[in-house]
Design an enzyme around this catalytic site. Structure first.
Site, PDB file in Angstrom:
ATOM      1  N   LEU A   1       0.848  -1.192   0.000  1.00  0.00           N
ATOM      2  CA  LEU A   1       0.000   0.000   0.000  1.00  0.00           C
ATOM      3  C   LEU A   1       0.881   1.238   0.000  1.00  0.00           C
ATOM      4  O   LEU A   1       1.781   1.348   0.831  1.00  0.00           O
ATOM      5  CB  LEU A   1      -0.909   0.033   1.233  1.00  0.00           C
ATOM      6  CG  LEU A   1      -1.983  -1.063   1.364  1.00  0.00           C
ATOM      7  CD1 LEU A   1      -2.657  -0.971   2.719  1.00  0.00           C
ATOM      8  CD2 LEU A   1      -3.013  -0.943   0.255  1.00  0.00           C
ATOM      9  N   HIS A   2       0.613   2.145  -0.940  1.00  0.00           N
ATOM     10  CA  HIS A   2       1.395   3.396  -0.926  1.00  0.00           C
ATOM     11  C   HIS A   2       0.648   4.590  -1.505  1.00  0.00           C
ATOM     12  O   HIS A   2       1.113   5.722  -1.399  1.00  0.00           O
ATOM     13  CB  HIS A   2       2.704   3.200  -1.712  1.00  0.00           C
ATOM     14  CG  HIS A   2       2.517   3.170  -3.195  1.00  0.00           C
ATOM     15  ND1 HIS A   2       2.062   2.058  -3.865  1.00  0.00           N
ATOM     16  CD2 HIS A   2       2.702   4.118  -4.146  1.00  0.00           C
ATOM     17  CE1 HIS A   2       1.989   2.317  -5.161  1.00  0.00           C
ATOM     18  NE2 HIS A   2       2.361   3.565  -5.365  1.00  0.00           N
ATOM     19  N   ARG A   3      -0.524   4.380  -2.109  1.00  0.00           N
ATOM     20  CA  ARG A   3      -1.255   5.491  -2.702  1.00  0.00           C
ATOM     21  C   ARG A   3      -1.670   6.495  -1.625  1.00  0.00           C
ATOM     22  O   ARG A   3      -2.168   6.088  -0.568  1.00  0.00           O
ATOM     23  CB  ARG A   3      -2.512   4.994  -3.417  1.00  0.00           C
ATOM     24  CG  ARG A   3      -2.253   4.050  -4.571  1.00  0.00           C
ATOM     25  CD  ARG A   3      -1.849   4.780  -5.814  1.00  0.00           C
ATOM     26  NE  ARG A   3      -1.443   3.851  -6.855  1.00  0.00           N
ATOM     27  CZ  ARG A   3      -0.807   4.194  -7.959  1.00  0.00           C
ATOM     28  NH1 ARG A   3      -0.495   5.453  -8.157  1.00  0.00           N
ATOM     29  NH2 ARG A   3      -0.460   3.287  -8.843  1.00  0.00           N
TER      30      ARG A   3
END
Length: 363
Positions: A208-210
């Site tokens: 997850l990085h958005r």
């Protein structure tokens, strides 16, 4: 002919590596072609940059613009200033950019202003979501591109709809799959495998990085809670992006099945993906790799610039509502996930097709 190859962030390196190999092969066969590898320095952390050069056999950059950190505007300015200076000192015959990161857009604009033609690998992909920085980068890059190398018929259609002539569009396939297929026999077991006693097909990989998923603490906590509650007894292996690590630390999220680790090298990460039961992600590139490897993939986004991974591959777009996670995981555990197929020309030979076209265009 002298071509600049632009690489700045982790996704770029996987796409540049096979193009370098294809250029070297042509050069060895007597073709008048050479390249200058320009690392913008957008990703400057070793885990996000350096290890990829080593693992993928990418030569040391000929130039490093040293853009470093900062806001997107600061990075853009640093990259454009550095690349402009380089082109003034020694211009190239063509600037080849890949993907949709800040470096892609910044170098494409700079080259075009210096009257150097631009080729864009992965041109024409669109999510339709202007809140994503990558979407702005795609639109800006394609607006100043001369030659468009595409991964799918959907990308071709997007370009034609925007007025790009057929003769400037080259459907070549997916260059990132060249890297995946070449290095698949070399995937390396990461230390977390033995440390937490992982078993093939019996754990889930997360990324997850958005900003829409990780910048708001409440959103990230809700996503993590739903994933942890609905993954039965399976271990969750979560290589944590630096952006996400800061938020998770504040939240104090922990669980005996949740294994948060440092970002992995390309070979180690894909070793985990290939042997996992499924992947939960908000990345675009990972959905392409899971499609080729036949691994179920759940994407926590409302849109995707890679619809072929959903229409043809193993990916499903869940959206950003945490409540969508439970039914998707129930489907997975019931053995009802779709098998998927590999899209056209995702065959490991894309880079060769790109370089052949470049030779014809620049001769």
């Amino acid at each position: 002919m002298f071509i600049d190859l632009i690489a700045g962030a982790r996704p770029n390196f996987m796409k540049i590596a096979p193009i370098i190999d294809a250029i070297k092969k042509e050069k060895e066969q007597g073709t008048d072609i050479d390249f200058r590898l320009v690392h913008t320095g957008q990703h400057y952390d070793k885990n996000m940059s350096g290890s990829f050069f080593e693992q993928l056999g990418i030569p040391a950059p000929d130039e490093n613009l040293g853009a470093g950190g900062g806001t997107q505007a600061e990075q853009t300015a640093a990259i454009m200033t550095g690349y402009e200076k380089l082109l003034m000192e020694k211009p190239s015959n063509l600037c080849l950019v890949v993907g949709d990161v800040t470096s892609t857009m910044a170098c494409a604009i700079t080259a075009q202003k210096m009257h150097i033609p631009v080729a864009h690998v992965e041109a024409g992909i669109r999510s339709g979501d202007w809140k994503m920085p990558e979407e702005i980068n795609r639109l800006a890059t394609d607006a100043v591109t001369n030659y468009f190398f595409t991964t799918s018929d959907v990308a071709n259609a997007n370009l034609k709809k925007s007025g790009v002539e057929d003769e400037r569009i080259f459907f070549v396939g997916n260059v990132m799959i060249d890297t995946l297929l070449k290095h698949r026999p070399r995937f390396q077991k990461p230390t977390v495998w033995d440390k937490v006693r992982l078993e093939e097909g019996n754990y889930i990989v997360m990324t997850l990085h958005r900003p829409s998923n990780v910048d708001e603490e409440e959103t990230l906590k809700s996503l993590m809670d739903e994933i942890i509650v609905n993954t039965q007894e399976l271990p969750l292996v979560f290589p944590v992006h630096p952006r996400t690590a800061k938020i998770l630390k504040n939240l104090g999220i922990s669980h005996e099945r949740l294994h948060m680790i440092e970002p992995l090298g390309y070979l180690e990460f894909n070793y985990l993906v290939e042997r996992s039961k499924a992947v939960i992600t908000d990345s675009g590139g990972i959905t392409e790799e899971t499609t080729v490897m036949g691994i179920p993939c759940m994407t926590l986004r409302n849109s995707t610039e890679r619809p072929e991974t959903v229409d043809i591959g193993t990916n499903e777009l869940l959206g950003v509502n945490p409540k969508a996670i439970q039914p998707a995981l129930e489907k997975l555990f019931a053995g009802e996930w779709k098998k998927g197929e590999i899209p056209e020309l995702w065959d490991g030979s894309t880079s060769g097709r790109i370089v052949k076209h470049l030779i014809q265009l620049l001769s």
